[in-house]
Design an enzyme around this catalytic site. Sequence first.
Site, PDB file in Angstrom:
ATOM      1  N   ASP A  17       2.248  -1.570  -4.451  1.00 33.68           N
ATOM      2  CA  ASP A  17       0.843  -1.158  -4.540  1.00 33.68           C
ATOM      3  C   ASP A  17       0.232  -1.827  -5.760  1.00 33.68           C
ATOM      4  OD1 ASP A  17      -0.758   1.498  -3.151  1.00 33.68           O
ATOM      5  OD2 ASP A  17      -1.624   0.672  -5.006  1.00 33.68           O
ATOM      6  N   VAL A  61      -2.050  -2.679   9.556  1.00 31.63           N
ATOM      7  CA  VAL A  61      -2.450  -1.294   9.832  1.00 31.63           C
ATOM      8  C   VAL A  61      -3.860  -1.008   9.281  1.00 31.63           C
ATOM      9  CG1 VAL A  61      -1.804   1.142   9.495  1.00 31.63           C
ATOM     10  CG2 VAL A  61      -0.029  -0.598   9.685  1.00 31.63           C
ATOM     11  N   THR A  62      -4.263  -1.771   8.280  1.00 31.66           N
ATOM     12  CA  THR A  62      -5.558  -1.551   7.631  1.00 31.66           C
ATOM     13  C   THR A  62      -6.702  -1.693   8.640  1.00 31.66           C
ATOM     14  OG1 THR A  62      -4.591  -2.506   5.633  1.00 31.66           O
ATOM     15  CG2 THR A  62      -6.994  -2.317   5.694  1.00 31.66           C
ATOM     16  N   ARG A  79     -11.714   5.569   5.850  1.00 30.76           N
ATOM     17  CA  ARG A  79     -13.077   6.024   6.141  1.00 30.76           C
ATOM     18  C   ARG A  79     -13.385   7.315   5.403  1.00 30.76           C
ATOM     19  NH1 ARG A  79     -13.757   6.695  12.446  1.00 30.76           N
ATOM     20  NH2 ARG A  79     -11.503   6.883  12.575  1.00 30.76           N
ATOM     21  N   GLY A  89       0.858  -1.189   0.000  1.00 30.71           N
ATOM     22  CA  GLY A  89       0.000   0.000   0.000  1.00 30.71           C
ATOM     23  C   GLY A  89       0.888   1.231   0.000  1.00 30.71           C
ATOM     24  N   HIS A 133      -9.381  -0.803  18.563  1.00 28.04           N
ATOM     25  CA  HIS A 133      -9.047   0.488  17.962  1.00 28.04           C
ATOM     26  C   HIS A 133     -10.364   1.087  17.464  1.00 28.04           C
ATOM     27  CE1 HIS A 133      -6.777   3.582  16.072  1.00 28.04           C
ATOM     28  NE2 HIS A 133      -6.908   3.156  14.843  1.00 28.04           N
ATOM     29  N   ARG A 157     -14.950   2.768  11.548  1.00 30.04           N
ATOM     30  CA  ARG A 157     -13.939   1.875  10.961  1.00 30.04           C
ATOM     31  C   ARG A 157     -14.574   0.545  10.542  1.00 30.04           C
ATOM     32  NH1 ARG A 157     -11.234   4.239  15.418  1.00 30.04           N
ATOM     33  NH2 ARG A 157      -9.511   5.597  14.798  1.00 30.04           N
ATOM     34  N   GLY A 200       1.392   4.353   3.882  1.00 24.99           N
ATOM     35  CA  GLY A 200       2.515   3.561   3.374  1.00 24.99           C
ATOM     36  C   GLY A 200       3.686   4.426   2.930  1.00 24.99           C
TER      37      GLY A 200
END
Length: 306
Positions: free
Chosen positions: A33, A118-119, A82, A9, A175, A88, A14
């Site tokens: 990517d 992280v996504t 988002r 990404g 999160h 999320r 990224g």
Amino acid sequence: MALKVSIIGAGAVGATLAQRVLESGIADVVLLDIAKNLACGKSLDLMDAAPIAGHERHITGTDDYRDIKDSSIVVITAGFTRKPGMAREDLIAENARIVRAVAVNIKAYSPGAITIVVTNPLDVMTYLAHKVIGSTREKVFGMAGILDGSRFIQLVSDELKVSRSSIATYMLGSHGDTMVPVLSQTRVSGKPIKELIPEDRLDGIIKRTCGRGAEIVNLLGTGSAYYSPSIAIFKMIDAVLNDRREALVVSSYLEGEYGLRDICIGVPCRIGKNGIEEIIELNLSSEERESFRKSAQTIKSSIELL
Ligand code: APR
């Protein structure tokens, strides 16, 4: 062989992370990517900065997973962000499809790497990546708690007009809106936070911390936060590559710790060269234990949607 960090990404998070890794000199970078030109263009731009930044590291832009072979660490930032008004969790379906595909490729091309997810929604995507990659739980974990903790510390330091470094806290759980600040163990220059900030002000700070990501999404209009997420990921990379054995809150797969199983959720972990070296079980107050249980329940419900 040079240390290699592969970042899947090449978007805002990224690419900003790639810059941090290169300019710290800690490792070479592969930036991958699905949009090849984007990864290649950003990589050329980052290489052109190298002589001025004064490092000798290298970055490869690519859409070919063969380039991630032998990575020490792979970071998954591929996926949608988002839009204003979204939670999320609204990203589950679209991002699960992306993270599943990315994880299949990590398993095929760099199965020995430590994977940092992280996504969003973070805990659910970490669970998915862990299941698909199939390596030990020590090697697949997610970034959230360091960022949430940093947001809280920033707001507390504003409130009390004290240095950020004098504040120590843990932000556990999901999160999302149900994250759990461990106030019983939050100290400002050694003093319990509850002695320093009145309850209503503290509640306001916690609420703002939980909503900080959304606050930024609303202000940006398109996209979401990336400066603070990328430094939080970098902190985790540094802990692994320099074997710091530092206690950091990461989303980890639990096998009975905190009374939970088969879930990824934010807990403090000692992070070193093998990834998660130890899961630290804090003594939570009964109120915090209950909030943590509720937070876990929201993640479990989301995992069922996968
Ligand atoms: N493989 C590789 N890259 C992909 C794929 C895929 N299957 N699908 C999408 N991408 C890429 C996009 O082409 C884009 O360049 O992921 C990148 C995402 O970049 P941004 O839209 O800028 O998103 P960013 O701000 O980096 O956030 C990425 O991290 O913090 C979370 O919520 C955030 O889920 C989001 C993710």
